[in-house]
Motif scaffolding. Structure first.
Motif, PDB file in Angstrom:
ATOM      1  N   PRO A  94      -0.017 165.931  90.405  1.00  0.00           N
ATOM      2  CA  PRO A  94       1.303 165.299  90.314  1.00  0.00           C
ATOM      3  C   PRO A  94       1.527 164.533  89.019  1.00  0.00           C
ATOM      4  O   PRO A  94       2.657 164.466  88.528  1.00  0.00           O
ATOM      5  N   LEU A  98       4.724 164.987  86.560  1.00  0.00           N
ATOM      6  CA  LEU A  98       5.565 163.887  86.094  1.00  0.00           C
ATOM      7  C   LEU A  98       5.526 163.759  84.569  1.00  0.00           C
ATOM      8  O   LEU A  98       6.513 163.353  83.955  1.00  0.00           O
ATOM      9  N   THR A 111      10.638 169.395  89.373  1.00  0.00           N
ATOM     10  CA  THR A 111       9.501 168.471  89.468  1.00  0.00           C
ATOM     11  C   THR A 111       9.223 168.097  90.910  1.00  0.00           C
ATOM     12  O   THR A 111       8.066 168.075  91.352  1.00  0.00           O
ATOM     13  N   LYS A 114       7.502 170.877  92.685  1.00  0.00           N
ATOM     14  CA  LYS A 114       6.083 170.946  92.338  1.00  0.00           C
ATOM     15  C   LYS A 114       5.277 169.900  93.095  1.00  0.00           C
ATOM     16  O   LYS A 114       4.171 170.168  93.572  1.00  0.00           O
ATOM     17  N   LEU A 115       5.819 168.689  93.211  1.00  0.00           N
ATOM     18  CA  LEU A 115       5.107 167.629  93.926  1.00  0.00           C
ATOM     19  C   LEU A 115       4.911 167.990  95.392  1.00  0.00           C
ATOM     20  O   LEU A 115       3.826 167.776  95.955  1.00  0.00           O
ATOM     21  N   GLN A 118       2.233 170.791  95.606  1.00  0.00           N
ATOM     22  CA  GLN A 118       0.875 170.302  95.390  1.00  0.00           C
ATOM     23  C   GLN A 118       0.347 169.553  96.601  1.00  0.00           C
ATOM     24  O   GLN A 118      -0.804 169.746  97.010  1.00  0.00           O
ATOM     25  N   SER A 119       1.167 168.712  97.189  1.00  0.00           N
ATOM     26  CA  SER A 119       0.746 167.997  98.387  1.00  0.00           C
ATOM     27  C   SER A 119       0.470 168.964  99.540  1.00  0.00           C
ATOM     28  O   SER A 119      -0.528 168.811 100.269  1.00  0.00           O
ATOM     29  N   ALA A 214      -2.710 163.458  94.205  1.00  0.00           N
ATOM     30  CA  ALA A 214      -2.706 164.292  95.406  1.00  0.00           C
ATOM     31  C   ALA A 214      -4.119 164.627  95.856  1.00  0.00           C
ATOM     32  O   ALA A 214      -4.420 164.631  97.057  1.00  0.00           O
ATOM     33  N   TRP A 236      -3.249 156.102  92.565  1.00  0.00           N
ATOM     34  CA  TRP A 236      -1.881 156.473  92.201  1.00  0.00           C
ATOM     35  C   TRP A 236      -1.398 155.675  90.992  1.00  0.00           C
ATOM     36  O   TRP A 236      -0.965 156.257  90.011  1.00  0.00           O
TER      37      TRP A 236
END
Length: 300
Positions: A94, A98, A111, A114-115, A118-119, A214, A236
Motif C-alpha cells: 500500500p 500511495l 489507488t 489497488k489498496l 492488496q488487502s 498490508a 502503518w
C-alpha cells in the motif's frame, strides 16, 4: 532437512500457482482491471504466503529443520528475486500505491482499487497458508499449526523505536525504488532483493522489517503482546512517514499536493542572452575633416 524440503516445495507451488493465475487473469480481463486489481491480488497473495512460510522457518526452523540464519537470508534474497521477476509490475504494498498517487502517476479511484486488492490478497493468502499448515506435512508445519493461535509478536522493541526502524527501512526502500524506476528489471530486481535482505538482517530482530502495512497487518496484527494502536503506529505510520520523506528528498515536493519545489532550485531550460554595452562607432571620415579645418586667424 525434510521440513526444509517441504518449505521449498511450498514456495515453488505458491509461485507457480500465482503465475498461472496471473497469466489467466491477464488473458481474460481488460487491461485496466488486470493492472489495478487482479495483478495486485495475485502479487499480494504470493508475497504474504511466502512471508508466512519464511516466518515459520525463522521461528521453528532451527529446531525442526536445522535452518540457520545464513540459509534464511539466502532464501529471502532468492524469493525477492523471484517476486521481482514475476510480479509483472504489481507492488503488493500500500505504501508504494500511495507513493504513485502522491507522484500524480495514478488517479484516486485506481489507488483505492489497488489498496483493496492488496488487502484482499493478503487475507486470502493467510487463510490458505494456515489451511496448508493444518495438513501437517512436516514437523515445522505441525508446530506452526499448533502455535498459530498463540503466535508471538513481530514487534520486539518499544513503539517509538519500532516506528523509527520501520520508517528508516521504508525510507531507503522507497528511495531505491524512485532511483531505479526507469532501470531495467534485470538490474532493479537484484538491487531491491539485496536491500530487503540487508534490511531484514539489520532490522529483523526489532520489527521483522516489514515496511509494508498490508503485509504486517496480515502477519502480526492478530498476535498478542501489543494493542492494535501500537501495531498501527509502528507498521502503518512508520512506513508511510518514510515513504513521504523519500518522495520529498527525491522530488523536492509532493506533486499531487503542491508544485512548489521545497528543496531544489529548478533552473530554467532556456537561458536568456546577456545584454552587452554597444559602443558607438567612430566616423573616421568626419574626424579627419574636423582636423583639417583651420583655426580662425590663421594664414591661407
Amino acid at each position: 532437512m525434510a521440513g526444509l524440503n517441504v518449505s521449498l516445495s511450498f514456495f515453488f507451488a505458491t509461485c507457480t500457482l500465482c503465475e498461472t493465475a496471473r497469466r489467466v487473469s491477464k488473458a481474460l480481463l481488460p487491461t485496466g482491471a488486470y493492472a489495478s486489481f487482479a495483478r495486485e491480488v495475485v502479487g499480494a497473495a504470493q508475497l504474504a504466503a511466502c512471508c508466512l512460510e519464511m516466518r515459520a522457518l525463522a521461528e521453528f526452523g532451527p529446531w525442526a529443520g536445522g535452518v540457520g540464519p545464513d540459509l534464511l537470508l539466502t532464501l529471502l534474497f532468492l524469493l525477492f528475486l523471484v517476486h521481482g521477476a514475476t510480479f509483472d509490475g504489481a507492488s503488493a504494498n500500500p505504501a508504494v500505491a500511495l507513493q504513485e498517487f502522491l507522484l500524480a502517476e495514478v488517479t484516486l479511484p485506481r489507488t483505492l482499487m489497488k489498496l483493496v486488492a492488496q488487502s484482499l490478497g493478503m487475507q486470502v493468502a493467510g487463510a490458505l497458508t494456515r489451511n496448508c499448515w493444518a495438513w501437517e506435512l512436516s514437523d515445522l508445519h505441525l508446530l506452526q499449526s499448533l502455535m498459530a493461535a498463540h503466535c508471538s509478536s513481530a514487534l520486539r522493541t518499544s513503539v517509538a523505536h519500532g516506528v523509527l526502524v520501520e520508517g528508516a527501512c521504508a525510507f531507503f526502500f522507497h528511495l531505491t525504488l524512485l532511483h531505479l524506476q526507469h532501470s531495467l528489471p534485470v538490474y532493479r530486481a537484484p538491487a531491491v532483493a539485496l536491500l530487503v535482505t540487508v534490511a531484514a538482517y539489520t532490522a529483523g530482530p526489532y520489527t521483522s522489517a516489514f515496511f509494508n502495512p498490508a503485509l504486517a497487518a496480515s502477519v502480526t496484527f492478530h498476535c498478542s503482546g501489543h494493542s492494535f494502536l501500537e501495531y498501527a503506529q509502528v507498521y502503518w505510520l512508520g512506513p508511510l512517514a518514510g515513504m513521504v520523506l523519500a518522495v520529498l528528498l527525491h522530488q523536492g515536493h509532493l506533486p499531487r499536493l503542491f508544485r512548489r519545489n521545497l528543496f531544489y532550485r529548478q533552473k530554467s531550460k532556456y537561458r536568456s542572452p546577456r545584454a552587452k554595452l554597444a559602443v558607438a562607432p567612430v566616423d573616421t571620415h568626419t574626424a579627419s575633416q574636423g582636423c583639417s579645418v583651420q583655426e580662425p586667424g590663421s594664414t591661407q
